[in-house]
Structures are given as structure tokens and as C-alpha cells.
Scaffold this motif. Structure first.
Motif, PDB file in Angstrom:
ATOM      1  N   ALA A   1       0.834  -1.204   0.000  1.00  0.00           N
ATOM      2  CA  ALA A   1       0.000   0.000   0.000  1.00  0.00           C
ATOM      3  C   ALA A   1       0.869   1.255   0.000  1.00  0.00           C
ATOM      4  O   ALA A   1       0.614   2.204  -0.747  1.00  0.00           O
ATOM      5  N   MET A   2       1.896   1.268   0.826  1.00  0.00           N
ATOM      6  CA  MET A   2       2.790   2.435   0.877  1.00  0.00           C
ATOM      7  C   MET A   2       3.492   2.638  -0.468  1.00  0.00           C
ATOM      8  O   MET A   2       3.623   3.764  -0.941  1.00  0.00           O
ATOM      9  N   SER A   3       3.925   1.548  -1.102  1.00  0.00           N
ATOM     10  CA  SER A   3       4.555   1.653  -2.418  1.00  0.00           C
ATOM     11  C   SER A   3       3.571   2.203  -3.441  1.00  0.00           C
ATOM     12  O   SER A   3       3.917   3.067  -4.243  1.00  0.00           O
ATOM     13  N   GLY A   4       2.339   1.705  -3.395  1.00  0.00           N
ATOM     14  CA  GLY A   4       1.324   2.151  -4.342  1.00  0.00           C
ATOM     15  C   GLY A   4       0.889   3.590  -4.125  1.00  0.00           C
ATOM     16  O   GLY A   4       0.644   4.327  -5.082  1.00  0.00           O
ATOM     17  N   LEU A   5       0.797   4.004  -2.863  1.00  0.00           N
ATOM     18  CA  LEU A   5       0.370   5.380  -2.572  1.00  0.00           C
ATOM     19  C   LEU A   5       1.361   6.405  -3.113  1.00  0.00           C
ATOM     20  O   LEU A   5       0.975   7.530  -3.421  1.00  0.00           O
ATOM     21  N   LYS A   6       2.611   6.009  -3.283  1.00  0.00           N
ATOM     22  CA  LYS A   6       3.614   6.925  -3.849  1.00  0.00           C
ATOM     23  C   LYS A   6       3.292   7.285  -5.295  1.00  0.00           C
ATOM     24  O   LYS A   6       3.777   8.287  -5.815  1.00  0.00           O
ATOM     25  N   LEU A   7       2.444   6.494  -5.957  1.00  0.00           N
ATOM     26  CA  LEU A   7       2.051   6.763  -7.340  1.00  0.00           C
ATOM     27  C   LEU A   7       0.991   7.865  -7.438  1.00  0.00           C
ATOM     28  O   LEU A   7       0.766   8.418  -8.510  1.00  0.00           O
ATOM     29  N   LEU A   8       0.343   8.153  -6.326  1.00  0.00           N
ATOM     30  CA  LEU A   8      -0.742   9.148  -6.339  1.00  0.00           C
ATOM     31  C   LEU A   8      -0.162  10.549  -6.154  1.00  0.00           C
ATOM     32  O   LEU A   8       0.220  10.922  -5.060  1.00  0.00           O
ATOM     33  N   ASP A   9      -0.116  11.297  -7.243  1.00  0.00           N
ATOM     34  CA  ASP A   9       0.417  12.659  -7.160  1.00  0.00           C
ATOM     35  C   ASP A   9      -0.585  13.697  -7.617  1.00  0.00           C
ATOM     36  O   ASP A   9      -0.250  14.844  -7.866  1.00  0.00           O
ATOM     37  N   GLY A  10      -1.843  13.295  -7.721  1.00  0.00           N
ATOM     38  CA  GLY A  10      -2.886  14.238  -8.103  1.00  0.00           C
ATOM     39  C   GLY A  10      -4.254  13.577  -8.054  1.00  0.00           C
ATOM     40  O   GLY A  10      -4.354  12.356  -7.913  1.00  0.00           O
ATOM     41  N   PRO A  11      -5.312  14.382  -8.170  1.00  0.00           N
ATOM     42  CA  PRO A  11      -6.675  13.859  -8.043  1.00  0.00           C
ATOM     43  C   PRO A  11      -7.111  12.969  -9.206  1.00  0.00           C
ATOM     44  O   PRO A  11      -8.160  12.347  -9.132  1.00  0.00           O
ATOM     45  N   ASP A  12      -6.296  12.875 -10.258  1.00  0.00           N
ATOM     46  CA  ASP A  12      -6.656  12.052 -11.413  1.00  0.00           C
ATOM     47  C   ASP A  12      -6.095  10.638 -11.311  1.00  0.00           C
ATOM     48  O   ASP A  12      -6.121   9.880 -12.274  1.00  0.00           O
ATOM     49  N   LYS A  13      -5.600  10.261 -10.115  1.00  0.00           N
ATOM     50  CA  LYS A  13      -5.056   8.921  -9.900  1.00  0.00           C
ATOM     51  C   LYS A  13      -5.630   8.334  -8.617  1.00  0.00           C
ATOM     52  O   LYS A  13      -5.816   9.041  -7.633  1.00  0.00           O
ATOM     53  N   LYS A  14      -5.912   7.019  -8.656  1.00  0.00           N
ATOM     54  CA  LYS A  14      -6.442   6.325  -7.480  1.00  0.00           C
ATOM     55  C   LYS A  14      -5.730   4.984  -7.322  1.00  0.00           C
ATOM     56  O   LYS A  14      -5.267   4.408  -8.300  1.00  0.00           O
ATOM     57  N   LEU A  15      -5.655   4.525  -6.082  1.00  0.00           N
ATOM     58  CA  LEU A  15      -5.044   3.240  -5.769  1.00  0.00           C
ATOM     59  C   LEU A  15      -6.122   2.298  -5.250  1.00  0.00           C
ATOM     60  O   LEU A  15      -6.874   2.658  -4.341  1.00  0.00           O
ATOM     61  N   VAL A  16      -6.208   1.094  -5.826  1.00  0.00           N
ATOM     62  CA  VAL A  16      -7.183   0.091  -5.405  1.00  0.00           C
ATOM     63  C   VAL A  16      -6.438  -1.064  -4.749  1.00  0.00           C
ATOM     64  O   VAL A  16      -5.546  -1.656  -5.342  1.00  0.00           O
ATOM     65  N   MET A  17      -6.818  -1.359  -3.518  1.00  0.00           N
ATOM     66  CA  MET A  17      -6.210  -2.441  -2.746  1.00  0.00           C
ATOM     67  C   MET A  17      -7.277  -3.485  -2.461  1.00  0.00           C
ATOM     68  O   MET A  17      -8.355  -3.161  -1.957  1.00  0.00           O
ATOM     69  N   ILE A  18      -6.976  -4.737  -2.802  1.00  0.00           N
ATOM     70  CA  ILE A  18      -7.853  -5.852  -2.436  1.00  0.00           C
ATOM     71  C   ILE A  18      -7.146  -6.580  -1.293  1.00  0.00           C
ATOM     72  O   ILE A  18      -5.989  -6.976  -1.427  1.00  0.00           O
ATOM     73  N   ASN A  19      -7.818  -6.717  -0.164  1.00  0.00           N
ATOM     74  CA  ASN A  19      -7.179  -7.327   1.002  1.00  0.00           C
ATOM     75  C   ASN A  19      -8.156  -8.288   1.679  1.00  0.00           C
ATOM     76  O   ASN A  19      -9.360  -8.220   1.455  1.00  0.00           O
ATOM     77  N   HIS A  20      -7.634  -9.168   2.526  1.00  0.00           N
ATOM     78  CA  HIS A  20      -8.474 -10.153   3.200  1.00  0.00           C
ATOM     79  C   HIS A  20      -9.312  -9.526   4.310  1.00  0.00           C
ATOM     80  O   HIS A  20     -10.307 -10.087   4.733  1.00  0.00           O
ATOM     81  N   LYS A  21      -8.901  -8.358   4.794  1.00  0.00           N
ATOM     82  CA  LYS A  21      -9.669  -7.642   5.814  1.00  0.00           C
ATOM     83  C   LYS A  21      -9.307  -6.162   5.733  1.00  0.00           C
ATOM     84  O   LYS A  21      -8.357  -5.780   5.056  1.00  0.00           O
ATOM     85  N   LYS A  22     -10.044  -5.355   6.450  1.00  0.00           N
ATOM     86  CA  LYS A  22      -9.752  -3.929   6.485  1.00  0.00           C
ATOM     87  C   LYS A  22      -8.413  -3.730   7.204  1.00  0.00           C
ATOM     88  O   LYS A  22      -8.260  -4.168   8.349  1.00  0.00           O
ATOM     89  N   PRO A  23      -7.442  -3.099   6.555  1.00  0.00           N
ATOM     90  CA  PRO A  23      -6.102  -2.962   7.148  1.00  0.00           C
ATOM     91  C   PRO A  23      -6.039  -1.801   8.138  1.00  0.00           C
ATOM     92  O   PRO A  23      -5.649  -0.690   7.805  1.00  0.00           O
ATOM     93  N   MET A  24      -6.425  -2.073   9.379  1.00  0.00           N
ATOM     94  CA  MET A  24      -6.548  -1.001  10.373  1.00  0.00           C
ATOM     95  C   MET A  24      -5.222  -0.305  10.662  1.00  0.00           C
ATOM     96  O   MET A  24      -5.179   0.904  10.851  1.00  0.00           O
ATOM     97  N   GLY A  25      -4.117  -1.051  10.704  1.00  0.00           N
ATOM     98  CA  GLY A  25      -2.823  -0.428  10.944  1.00  0.00           C
ATOM     99  C   GLY A  25      -2.493   0.596   9.865  1.00  0.00           C
ATOM    100  O   GLY A  25      -2.015   1.692  10.145  1.00  0.00           O
ATOM    101  N   LEU A  26      -2.778   0.244   8.620  1.00  0.00           N
ATOM    102  CA  LEU A  26      -2.551   1.155   7.498  1.00  0.00           C
ATOM    103  C   LEU A  26      -3.475   2.371   7.600  1.00  0.00           C
ATOM    104  O   LEU A  26      -3.033   3.513   7.461  1.00  0.00           O
ATOM    105  N   LEU A  27      -4.740   2.127   7.873  1.00  0.00           N
ATOM    106  CA  LEU A  27      -5.704   3.225   7.933  1.00  0.00           C
ATOM    107  C   LEU A  27      -5.394   4.167   9.091  1.00  0.00           C
ATOM    108  O   LEU A  27      -5.552   5.381   8.962  1.00  0.00           O
ATOM    109  N   ASP A  28      -4.941   3.620  10.216  1.00  0.00           N
ATOM    110  CA  ASP A  28      -4.554   4.464  11.344  1.00  0.00           C
ATOM    111  C   ASP A  28      -3.385   5.374  10.954  1.00  0.00           C
ATOM    112  O   ASP A  28      -3.291   6.510  11.400  1.00  0.00           O
ATOM    113  N   LYS A  29      -2.501   4.846  10.129  1.00  0.00           N
ATOM    114  CA  LYS A  29      -1.278   5.559   9.773  1.00  0.00           C
ATOM    115  C   LYS A  29      -1.501   6.655   8.721  1.00  0.00           C
ATOM    116  O   LYS A  29      -0.958   7.740   8.828  1.00  0.00           O
ATOM    117  N   ILE A  30      -2.322   6.367   7.693  1.00  0.00           N
ATOM    118  CA  ILE A  30      -2.442   7.329   6.583  1.00  0.00           C
ATOM    119  C   ILE A  30      -3.887   7.756   6.308  1.00  0.00           C
ATOM    120  O   ILE A  30      -4.148   8.501   5.382  1.00  0.00           O
TER     121      ILE A  30
END
Length: 115
Positions: free
Chosen positions: A47-76
Motif C-alpha cells: 500500500a505504501m509503495s502504491g500510494l507513492k504513485l498518487l500525485d494528483g486527483p486524477d489517480k487512485k489506488l485500489v487495494m484488495i485485502n483479506h480484511k480492512k487494514p486497520m494499521g494502514l488506515l490508522d497511519k495514513i
């Protein structure tokens, strides 16, 4: 990988440990990856690697995961627009969008999972 449109192309993402794909829909460039079969810290790392690709509102990152990643969501979570969708098979689809004036300040170097 399911949920990808037929025109999706595989891309190289520095630091990623799973395959990433890109496609365009309605003028938005999407980057998508699936960590639903991975254990910590891979979902956070990718997720952190992928989020580096987002440099404007015309880009989005889609993550498919086995559960809601609370540690990630708490962080960013405050730094990005995040849509969450529960998939029929029990997995979770998160779509991260760039927040003007906020996302650029996110610390994407800390990939340790504290959750």
C-alpha cells in the motif's frame, strides 16, 4: 486477479512484493494490487509503495485485502480519501484517492505494521 478490466496492464512498482496493474476509467488512472493472500507486513508495504504513485486527483489506488487494514488506515487515513467496499467473497476493496494539499505530506516510508 479478479476485478480487473480487460485493458489492465501489469506495471513495475518500486518496493512492491505483489503484482500491480494499471488501467484508466472515466479519465482516472487506477493502480490496483491484491494482498488478500499475504500476511503482515506485505499489505502495508505494498500500500505504501502504491500510494507513492498518487500525485494528483486524477489517480487512485485500489487495494484488495483479506480484511480492512486497520494499521494502514490508522497511519495514513487522514491523508487520503478512502472508499471501502466489502466484496461478496469476504475480501475488502479499498480505493485511495489523493487529497489536495494533504496527501503530499503523508509519510510513506514507515511500512512497519503496528496493528
Amino acid at each position: 486477479m479478479e476485478l480487473l478490466p480487460p485493458d489492465a496492464e501489469k506495471i513495475e512498482v518500486p518496493g512492491a512484493t505483489v503484482d500491480f496493474y494499471t488501467y484508466t476509467k472515466d479519465g482516472i488512472t487506477y493502480y490496483q494490487f491484491d494482498t488478500s493472500r499475504c500476511g503482515p507486513p506485505e499489505p502495508m508495504v505494498n500500500a505504501m509503495s502504491g500510494l507513492k504513485l498518487l500525485d494528483g486527483p486524477d489517480k487512485k489506488l485500489v487495494m484488495i485485502n483479506h480484511k480492512k487494514p486497520m494499521g494502514l488506515l490508522d497511519k495514513i487515513g487522514e491523508k487520503y480519501e478512502i472508499e471501502t467496499e466489502n466484496l461478496e467473497d469476504g475480501r475488502v476493496k479499498l480505493t485511495f484517492g489523493y487529497k489536495e494539499g494533504v496527501s503530499a505530506s503523508a509519510d510513506l516510508s514507515d511500512t512497519a505494521c503496528h496493528g
